[in-house]
Design a protein around this motif. Structure first.
Motif, PDB file in Angstrom:
ATOM      1  N   LEU A  27      -4.173  32.972  -7.829  1.00 16.95           N
ATOM      2  CA  LEU A  27      -5.291  32.250  -8.418  1.00 16.95           C
ATOM      3  C   LEU A  27      -4.794  31.382  -9.572  1.00 16.95           C
ATOM      4  CD1 LEU A  27      -8.293  31.615  -8.704  1.00 16.95           C
ATOM      5  CD2 LEU A  27      -8.523  33.703 -10.072  1.00 16.95           C
ATOM      6  N   ASP A  28      -3.866  31.906 -10.366  1.00 15.31           N
ATOM      7  CA  ASP A  28      -3.310  31.115 -11.473  1.00 15.31           C
ATOM      8  C   ASP A  28      -2.632  29.845 -10.973  1.00 15.31           C
ATOM      9  OD1 ASP A  28      -4.230  32.811 -13.436  1.00 15.31           O
ATOM     10  OD2 ASP A  28      -2.349  33.926 -13.612  1.00 15.31           O
ATOM     11  N   GLN A  29      -1.940  29.920  -9.829  1.00 20.82           N
ATOM     12  CA  GLN A  29      -1.306  28.722  -9.266  1.00 20.82           C
ATOM     13  C   GLN A  29      -2.365  27.702  -8.855  1.00 20.82           C
ATOM     14  OE1 GLN A  29       1.061  30.984  -6.407  1.00 20.82           O
ATOM     15  NE2 GLN A  29       2.911  29.979  -7.210  1.00 20.82           N
ATOM     16  N   ILE A  30      -3.418  28.171  -8.187  1.00 20.81           N
ATOM     17  CA  ILE A  30      -4.504  27.268  -7.780  1.00 20.81           C
ATOM     18  C   ILE A  30      -5.061  26.554  -9.021  1.00 20.81           C
ATOM     19  CG2 ILE A  30      -6.876  27.153  -6.874  1.00 20.81           C
ATOM     20  CD1 ILE A  30      -5.127  27.667  -4.557  1.00 20.81           C
ATOM     21  N   GLU A  32      -3.580  26.049 -11.901  1.00 21.37           N
ATOM     22  CA  GLU A  32      -2.553  25.153 -12.458  1.00 21.37           C
ATOM     23  C   GLU A  32      -2.503  23.832 -11.698  1.00 21.37           C
ATOM     24  OE1 GLU A  32       2.300  24.928 -12.578  1.00 21.37           O
ATOM     25  OE2 GLU A  32       1.364  26.901 -12.674  1.00 21.37           O
ATOM     26  N   TRP A  33      -2.618  23.893 -10.377  1.00 21.59           N
ATOM     27  CA  TRP A  33      -2.524  22.696  -9.546  1.00 21.59           C
ATOM     28  C   TRP A  33      -3.816  21.892  -9.531  1.00 21.59           C
ATOM     29  CZ3 TRP A  33      -0.565  26.382  -5.263  1.00 21.59           C
ATOM     30  CH2 TRP A  33       0.759  26.746  -5.530  1.00 21.59           C
ATOM     31  N   ASN A  34      -4.903  22.452 -10.071  1.00 18.41           N
ATOM     32  CA  ASN A  34      -6.216  21.808 -10.051  1.00 18.41           C
ATOM     33  C   ASN A  34      -6.836  21.803 -11.441  1.00 18.41           C
ATOM     34  OD1 ASN A  34      -6.910  21.439  -6.972  1.00 18.41           O
ATOM     35  ND2 ASN A  34      -5.900  23.417  -7.192  1.00 18.41           N
ATOM     36  N   PRO A  35      -6.289  21.016 -12.356  1.00 19.25           N
ATOM     37  CA  PRO A  35      -6.798  21.037 -13.729  1.00 19.25           C
ATOM     38  C   PRO A  35      -8.253  20.581 -13.856  1.00 19.25           C
ATOM     39  CG  PRO A  35      -5.221  19.245 -13.422  1.00 19.25           C
ATOM     40  CD  PRO A  35      -5.184  20.077 -12.180  1.00 19.25           C
ATOM     41  N   GLN A  36      -8.806  19.974 -12.810  1.00 23.13           N
ATOM     42  CA  GLN A  36     -10.202  19.556 -12.844  1.00 23.13           C
ATOM     43  C   GLN A  36     -11.143  20.750 -12.715  1.00 23.13           C
ATOM     44  OE1 GLN A  36      -8.344  19.472 -10.142  1.00 23.13           O
ATOM     45  NE2 GLN A  36      -9.587  19.828  -8.346  1.00 23.13           N
ATOM     46  N   ILE A  37     -10.642  21.909 -12.276  1.00 23.09           N
ATOM     47  CA  ILE A  37     -11.473  23.106 -12.159  1.00 23.09           C
ATOM     48  C   ILE A  37     -11.477  23.792 -13.521  1.00 23.09           C
ATOM     49  CG2 ILE A  37     -11.782  25.349 -11.050  1.00 23.09           C
ATOM     50  CD1 ILE A  37     -10.394  24.186  -8.560  1.00 23.09           C
ATOM     51  N   THR A  38     -12.599  23.682 -14.214  1.00 18.80           N
ATOM     52  CA  THR A  38     -12.681  24.255 -15.557  1.00 18.80           C
ATOM     53  C   THR A  38     -13.281  25.659 -15.552  1.00 18.80           C
ATOM     54  OG1 THR A  38     -14.788  23.129 -15.901  1.00 18.80           O
ATOM     55  CG2 THR A  38     -12.794  22.001 -16.676  1.00 18.80           C
ATOM     56  N   ASN A  39     -14.004  26.010 -14.496  1.00 19.02           N
ATOM     57  CA  ASN A  39     -14.554  27.355 -14.350  1.00 19.02           C
ATOM     58  C   ASN A  39     -14.172  27.862 -12.970  1.00 19.02           C
ATOM     59  OD1 ASN A  39     -16.100  29.659 -13.907  1.00 19.02           O
ATOM     60  ND2 ASN A  39     -17.883  28.852 -14.999  1.00 19.02           N
ATOM     61  N   PRO A  40     -13.271  28.851 -12.886  1.00 17.42           N
ATOM     62  CA  PRO A  40     -12.797  29.329 -11.585  1.00 17.42           C
ATOM     63  C   PRO A  40     -13.886  29.980 -10.733  1.00 17.42           C
ATOM     64  CG  PRO A  40     -11.928  30.703 -13.349  1.00 17.42           C
ATOM     65  CD  PRO A  40     -12.626  29.549 -14.003  1.00 17.42           C
ATOM     66  N   ASP A  41     -15.042  30.268 -11.316  1.00 15.50           N
ATOM     67  CA  ASP A  41     -16.139  30.864 -10.558  1.00 15.50           C
ATOM     68  C   ASP A  41     -17.052  29.816  -9.922  1.00 15.50           C
ATOM     69  OD1 ASP A  41     -15.321  33.484 -11.197  1.00 15.50           O
ATOM     70  OD2 ASP A  41     -16.321  33.338 -13.140  1.00 15.50           O
ATOM     71  N   ILE A  42     -16.774  28.527 -10.195  1.00 15.95           N
ATOM     72  CA  ILE A  42     -17.651  27.473  -9.667  1.00 15.95           C
ATOM     73  C   ILE A  42     -16.846  26.486  -8.829  1.00 15.95           C
ATOM     74  CG2 ILE A  42     -19.232  25.601 -10.237  1.00 15.95           C
ATOM     75  CD1 ILE A  42     -19.873  27.067 -12.837  1.00 15.95           C
ATOM     76  N   ILE A  43     -17.020  26.580  -7.514  1.00 17.95           N
ATOM     77  CA  ILE A  43     -16.491  25.591  -6.575  1.00 17.95           C
ATOM     78  C   ILE A  43     -17.607  25.270  -5.595  1.00 17.95           C
ATOM     79  CG2 ILE A  43     -14.044  26.176  -6.812  1.00 17.95           C
ATOM     80  CD1 ILE A  43     -14.278  27.834  -4.232  1.00 17.95           C
ATOM     81  N   HIS A  44     -17.492  24.127  -4.929  1.00 14.05           N
ATOM     82  CA  HIS A  44     -18.577  23.662  -4.080  1.00 14.05           C
ATOM     83  C   HIS A  44     -18.065  23.321  -2.676  1.00 14.05           C
ATOM     84  CE1 HIS A  44     -20.892  23.332  -7.768  1.00 14.05           C
ATOM     85  NE2 HIS A  44     -19.873  22.675  -8.297  1.00 14.05           N
ATOM     86  N   PRO A  45     -18.860  23.629  -1.632  1.00 13.05           N
ATOM     87  CA  PRO A  45     -18.479  23.214  -0.279  1.00 13.05           C
ATOM     88  C   PRO A  45     -18.203  21.718  -0.243  1.00 13.05           C
ATOM     89  CG  PRO A  45     -20.344  24.708  -0.193  1.00 13.05           C
ATOM     90  CD  PRO A  45     -20.132  24.362  -1.646  1.00 13.05           C
ATOM     91  N   GLY A  46     -17.135  21.348   0.427  1.00  8.00           N
ATOM     92  CA  GLY A  46     -16.736  19.952   0.532  1.00  8.00           C
ATOM     93  C   GLY A  46     -15.729  19.533  -0.527  1.00  8.00           C
ATOM     94  N   GLN A  47     -15.600  20.329  -1.580  1.00  9.33           N
ATOM     95  CA  GLN A  47     -14.634  20.025  -2.642  1.00  9.33           C
ATOM     96  C   GLN A  47     -13.217  20.225  -2.092  1.00  9.33           C
ATOM     97  OE1 GLN A  47     -15.341  22.500  -6.063  1.00  9.33           O
ATOM     98  NE2 GLN A  47     -13.607  21.679  -7.205  1.00  9.33           N
ATOM     99  N   ARG A  48     -12.329  19.292  -2.398  1.00  7.85           N
ATOM    100  CA  ARG A  48     -10.936  19.415  -1.945  1.00  7.85           C
ATOM    101  C   ARG A  48     -10.083  19.858  -3.123  1.00  7.85           C
ATOM    102  NH1 ARG A  48      -8.655  16.489   2.528  1.00  7.85           N
ATOM    103  NH2 ARG A  48      -7.195  15.530   1.081  1.00  7.85           N
ATOM    104  N   ILE A  49      -9.277  20.880  -2.871  1.00 10.78           N
ATOM    105  CA  ILE A  49      -8.407  21.392  -3.925  1.00 10.78           C
ATOM    106  C   ILE A  49      -6.973  21.469  -3.429  1.00 10.78           C
ATOM    107  CG2 ILE A  49     -10.216  22.677  -5.131  1.00 10.78           C
ATOM    108  CD1 ILE A  49      -9.181  25.204  -3.802  1.00 10.78           C
ATOM    109  N   ARG A  50      -6.058  21.315  -4.345  1.00 12.71           N
ATOM    110  CA  ARG A  50      -4.633  21.424  -4.027  1.00 12.71           C
ATOM    111  C   ARG A  50      -4.313  22.901  -3.843  1.00 12.71           C
ATOM    112  NH1 ARG A  50      -0.186  18.797  -7.941  1.00 12.71           N
ATOM    113  NH2 ARG A  50      -1.243  16.925  -7.258  1.00 12.71           N
ATOM    114  N   VAL A  51      -3.628  23.242  -2.747  1.00 15.84           N
ATOM    115  CA  VAL A  51      -3.322  24.641  -2.457  1.00 15.84           C
ATOM    116  C   VAL A  51      -1.824  24.906  -2.320  1.00 15.84           C
ATOM    117  CG1 VAL A  51      -5.557  25.176  -1.407  1.00 15.84           C
ATOM    118  CG2 VAL A  51      -3.697  24.281   0.021  1.00 15.84           C
ATOM    119  N   ALA A  52      -1.002  23.924  -2.647  1.00 14.90           N
ATOM    120  CA  ALA A  52       0.445  24.118  -2.593  1.00 14.90           C
ATOM    121  C   ALA A  52       1.081  23.208  -3.628  1.00 14.90           C
ATOM    122  CB  ALA A  52       0.983  23.782  -1.197  1.00 14.90           C
TER     123      ALA A  52
END
Length: 142
Positions: A27-30, A32-52
């Motif tokens: 989770l920490d890596q996710i 780190e790679w996605n500084p736009q995520i300010t609250n790890p408990d809030i993501i939305h369907p359709g949102q694209r995130i870096r996973v590697a």
């Protein structure tokens, strides 16, 4: 060496923890790679995130030409550019970048151009070859 970036599109019911397990990262890596995520408990369907992490294989994404950067264009290159602009401290994004060219992309890119010392029309937010090559957008493969 080329750099590639891998993205995941959030689906209903996903959590960052589940996504991390699915991609064999922490989770920490996710975060780190996605500084736009300010609250790890809030993501939305359709949102694209870096996973590697960026994987280095040879050059950066080549400059696609100034005409590429229009609101009608949707491309993972735009999203990868947005992540690089965030990394460079030039973000004007409310929720992070996505794959469609937007006013937030233009403002963020203008911030980058100003950071490089460009002024006037050379800092209007439309990428040019010189500023693009200095941004080092990683090659994107879907």
């Amino acid at each position: 060496m080329e750099r590639t970036v891998e993205f995941y599109t959030v689906k209903r019911g996903d959590t960052l923890g589940k996504i991390a397990v699915m991609h064999r990262v922490t989770l920490d890596q996710i975060l780190e790679w996605n500084p736009q995520i300010t609250n790890p408990d809030i993501i939305h369907p359709g949102q694209r995130i870096r996973v590697a992490p960026e994987m280095h294989h040879g050059g950066d994404e080549p400059f696609p030409g100034a005409d590429f950067f229009q609101s009608s264009v949707t491309s993972p290159i735009i999203e990868a550019m947005g992540f690089r602009l965030i990394e460079e401290g030039c973000s004007a994004y409310a929720d992070g970048p996505d794959s469609q060219w937007s006013e937030a992309d233009r403002k963020s890119y203008s911030n980058w151009q100003h950071k490089l010392g460009f002024t006037g029309r050379d800092a209007d937010g439309t990428p040019g070859r010189k500023s693009w090559e200095r941004l080092h957008v990683p090659a994107v493969f879907e």
